[in-house]
Scaffold this motif. Structure first.
Motif, PDB file in Angstrom:
ATOM      1  N   UNK A 197       0.868  -1.529   0.614  1.00  0.00           N
ATOM      2  CA  UNK A 197       0.475  -0.114  -0.101  1.00  0.00           C
ATOM      3  C   UNK A 197       1.072   1.001   0.407  1.00  0.00           C
ATOM      4  N   UNK A 247       1.660   5.292  10.484  1.00  0.00           N
ATOM      5  CA  UNK A 247       2.558   5.388   9.175  1.00  0.00           C
ATOM      6  C   UNK A 247       0.699   5.179   9.205  1.00  0.00           C
ATOM      7  N   UNK A 248      -0.080   4.131   8.738  1.00  0.00           N
ATOM      8  CA  UNK A 248      -1.094   3.807   8.374  1.00  0.00           C
ATOM      9  C   UNK A 248      -2.291   4.926   8.067  1.00  0.00           C
ATOM     10  N   UNK A 249      -2.300   5.333   9.356  1.00  0.00           N
ATOM     11  CA  UNK A 249      -3.102   6.340   9.848  1.00  0.00           C
ATOM     12  C   UNK A 249      -2.368   7.729   8.847  1.00  0.00           C
ATOM     13  N   UNK A 304      -3.352   6.020   4.179  1.00  0.00           N
ATOM     14  CA  UNK A 304      -4.813   6.412   4.722  1.00  0.00           C
ATOM     15  C   UNK A 304      -4.628   7.695   4.651  1.00  0.00           C
ATOM     16  N   UNK A 305      -4.384   8.728   4.854  1.00  0.00           N
ATOM     17  CA  UNK A 305      -5.398   9.596   4.721  1.00  0.00           C
ATOM     18  C   UNK A 305      -5.042  10.630   3.455  1.00  0.00           C
ATOM     19  N   UNK A 351      -4.218   8.793   1.394  1.00  0.00           N
ATOM     20  CA  UNK A 351      -5.283   7.657  -0.220  1.00  0.00           C
ATOM     21  C   UNK A 351      -6.463   8.386  -0.545  1.00  0.00           C
ATOM     22  N   UNK A 352      -6.804   8.581   0.176  1.00  0.00           N
ATOM     23  CA  UNK A 352      -8.520   9.210   0.586  1.00  0.00           C
ATOM     24  C   UNK A 352      -8.739  10.315   0.158  1.00  0.00           C
TER      25      UNK A 352
END
Lengths: 442, 322
Positions: A354, A410-412, A415-416, A418-419
């Motif tokens: 991702x 780092x996922x947060x 994710x932000x 991407x969105x």
């Protein structure tokens, strides 16, 4: 206007000399922003960019503050995207940044080398994924699997691991790494064929899920193929992995007057190797984009049924894109394994896939400078900014619970990214022309 | 070896049903959203995880106050369902609706958004739990009332009270959903939107409202499934939703995506298959291939189904429109 921007640049140059550090670099970033976004004459722009390059380099060498690296990346982006700058200036400044500024900064602070190498590895992979997602429009959520296959190809034979199932003199000497970069192209392209043959028959969103599942399968295999025969050494990973001997490189650098020590010699070597690889990958990418295959991929991306009725064989064309992307990732896997001398399944999770996808999306699907910018931005964010922020929280805000460590989020952040990109700027920061048209047409 | 296999079989089937009902309930969320929007709602696995985390928190805080384990579980189920349902609505409102309003035809855009939302939710829950308890590895508190056990068929099956509750609640929810979709006005509206969104809106149905309701229903089912999952398997982290979510999606595809009875059937079948391979693979291969490969089995099933029977067990063939 021009005077203001130039003044700012000059002020930054002075600051970089007198008081280098985060504050000076912030001034530099503002100066870069004014240079890029205000209406300036091309001459003023060129002058400013040259001044800023000098100043960021000076600041990096004197303080080692990594914000300067962001500035240099920003200048590279400005050089590739701003209009009406003479080509020779673009080339000269670009080369100066890549071949002089970054290595000089690296000698001052070896972390800069580490960042540069990681950015390079990820940029090459983002360019590979760009072929699959950007050009051919195939959403691959298991791209790290190919990286894993490439890394393990060298890790197994470049360490004692291969003795478990082959008679022979392992580890192979480090020179074989170059040969294995070629072998990894074959093994990863074959893996791509194996995964692609069933997966690419499916429609877009199913393809995404299936590649995600198969990416997990590769990770599960890496984790569990330590029994009955020990191929991968399971979760502990493989170490030490051989690096190529670089006596010739030391001599060459010595002849050029560059003195290397035990820590910087391999870092400079891998940095330059990665740069070379990016150069090759970009060349291949450009050639592909303008080839029969590149046009066929774009046609498939835009409308599969129309492409088929124009006589494009769907499955072979898609497979080719898939295998090309896989091969890029495989070569970088070999370099990754050799540079770190250690691989483990941890590096090849869904998060890694991702992350690379995020780089492509951030920069702009199908856009070559975009993929490189995305890789630079996310790598610096991940390895530097989040870690610095963590350090700050740990020392300055002790009332925050210890488990809340920004570096772990780092996922947060991804994710932000991407969105927000999908909602506000789906064509990316540096859009490719055709893609932009497609996104706007809807 | 055969004796060993047969001796374990009743327990394997029983445990397979437990897993299968969880998958079935989560699969419904995927299938309903796919039915109305043709979107693989990646974030649904996180809705499920949020349900599980709410369940853990309710047990942590209310167990001392509420003496009766069954009342406690009821509260947890209701709260888990509500919180998960509301989260699902919020996700639809703030992530998917803006894309729909822009009229994006590119199928990758909503899918990438969904992945992003999924990552955001994982870390948000981690952040909340980190600030709240300074840890994010959560353990479900055990309550005596729910931990009782019986041995059925002369000891062939070891069954716990909570496992029966899990199956009972699942069956009730599945029946309730079937009634809601087939017999109520809302159900008719949902089916109409799934069949043809623009025509449905001409018939006086507000598609945005119906889509929102669909997310609410699917989300609450996922949340309830999450609470039951936490009760059964006890260890919960913010990242616990990923694998069950992916498998529930597999179950939805297995049954025929967009098809509600199909999702239930697919969940049960996948639960059985996974548990079967998870238990027997080490026995059949003399321990050379362990339980870890049960995830591989699930993905291989997904690929085989998509290749051989893409419409699933109960789905109908849909021609791609030009």
């Amino acid at each position: 206007m021009s005077a203001l921007a130039t003044l700012l640049s000059l002020a930054f140059l002075g600051l970089a000399y007198l008081a280098p550090g985060p504050l000076a670099n912030l001034v530099g970033l503002v100066a870069l922003g004014t240079t890029a976004f205000l209406r300036l004459s091309p001459e003023a722009r060129t002058l400013n960019l040259a001044l800023l390059t000098l100043a960021f380099t000076l600041g990096l060498v004197r303080s080692g503050n990594t914000l300067g690296l962001i500035g240099l990346v920003g200048i590279l982006v400005a050089l590739t995207t701003l209009p009406r700058i003479p080509t020779w200036i673009r080339g000269l400044l670009g080369l100066a940044i890549l071949l002089l500024s970054v290595p000089m900064a690296g000698f001052a602070n070896t972390f800069i080398f580490e960042l540069g190498i990681q950015i390079g590895i990820y940029a090459a992979m983002a360019l590979g994924l760009n072929v699959v997602v950007g050009m051919a429009g195939l959403l691959d959520l298991g791209y790290a699997a190919f990286f894993a296959v490439g890394a393990y190809t060298w890790a197994i034979f470049g360490s004692e691991q291969a003795r478990n199932f082959l008679a022979g003199n392992f580890p192979l000497p480090g020179e074989y790494m170059y040969l294995f970069m070629l072998i990894a192209i074959v093994t990863t392209a074959l893996t791509g064929l194996l995964i692609g043959l069933p997966a690419l028959r499916l429609r877009g969103d199913y393809l995404a899920i299936v590649t995600l599942g198969l990416g997990e399968v590769v990770r599960i295999l890496a984790n569990n193929l330590d029994h009955p025969i020990n191929f991968t050494n399971g979760p502990q990973g493989i170490t030490p992995i051989q690096r190529p001997p670089i006596d010739w490189f030391r001599e060459l650098m010595g002849a050029l007057g560059v003195r290397l020590d035990q820590t910087t010699d391999y870092q400079l070597f891998f940095y330059l190797l990665v740069l070379l690889m990016i150069g090759l990958v970009v060349l291949v990418n450009l050639n592909l984009a303008n080839s029969r295959f590149g046009r066929a991929w774009v046609a498939i991306r835009e409308d599969e049924i129309a492409a088929r009725s124009m006589g494009i064989p769907l499955l072979p064309t898609k497979l080719l894109a898939f295998m090309t992307g896989a091969a890029f990732s495989g070569v970088m896997g070999v370099i990754f394994a050799a540079q770190r001398t250690f691989v483990s399944p941890e590096s090849f999770t869904l998060l890694a896939s991702i992350t690379i996808l995020g780089m492509v999306i951030l920069g702009g699907m199908g856009s070559i400078p975009g993929a490189i910018l995305g890789a630079a931005a996310l790598t610096i964010l991940n390895l530097d900014i989040l870690k610095t922020f963590s350090e700050f929280v740990r020392t300055s805000l002790p009332q925050i619970p210890s488990q809340v460590d920004p570096a772990k989020y780092e996922r947060l952040v991804f994710g932000l990214i991407l969105v927000l990109m999908m909602i506000f700027r789906p064509e990316g920061l540096i859009p490719e022309k055709r893609h932009k048209a497609e996104m706007e047409e809807a | 070896m055969l004796e060993q296999i047969l001796a374990l079989l009743p327990q394997v089937v029983f445990d397979g049903f437990i897993l299968g009902f969880v998958y079935a309930m989560v699969a419904l969320g995927y299938t309903m959203v796919y039915g109305v929007l043709e979107l693989i709602n990646f974030a649904h696995s996180e809705i499920f995880m949020i349900g599980a985390v709410v369940g853990v928190e309710v047990f942590r805080y209310l167990a001392p106050q509420v003496g009766n384990g069954f009342v406690l579980l009821f509260l947890a189920l209701v709260l888990g369902g509500v919180v998960a349902g509301i989260t699902a609505i919020l996700v639809e409102r703030f992530a998917y609706r803006p894309l729909r309003k822009r009229g994006t035809t590119n199928r990758l855009v909503p899918l990438i958004t969904a992945i992003g939302v999924s990552f955001i939710l994982q870390d948000l829950v981690r952040l909340v739990e980190g600030l709240w308890h300074n840890e994010f590895f959560l353990r479900m508190r055990t309550v005596q009332d729910l931990e009782g056990s019986v041995e059925l068929f002369g000891g062939a099956i070891f069954a716990q009270t909570k496992s029966f509750i899990l199956m009972g609640v699942s069956i009730l929810m599945l029946l309730g959903l079937t009634y809601l979709v087939n017999r109520t006005k809302l159900g008719v509206a949902i089916r109409a939107v799934a069949q043809d969104l623009s025509t449905a809106s001409l018939m006086g149905i507000d598609p945005d409202r119906i889509i929102s309701r669909t997310f609410l229903i699917g989300g609450s089912l996922g949340g309830v499934a999450g609470v039951l999952f936490a009760l059964q398997y006890t260890t919960i982290t913010p990242y616990v939703g990923f694998l069950p979510g992916l498998k529930a999606f597999t179950a939805a595809v297995l049954g025929g995506i967009g098809n509600i009875p199909g999702a239930m059937l697919g969940g049960l079948v996948l639960g059985q298959l996974e548990n079967f391979f998870g238990t027997y693979l080490p026995i059949l291969t003399n321990g050379n291939f362990g339980t870890e490969y049960k995830d591989v089995v699930a993905f291989l099933i997904l690929i085989l189904i998509l290749l051989l029977r893409p419409q699933g067990l109960l789905g109908q063939v849909v021609k791609e429109k030009v």
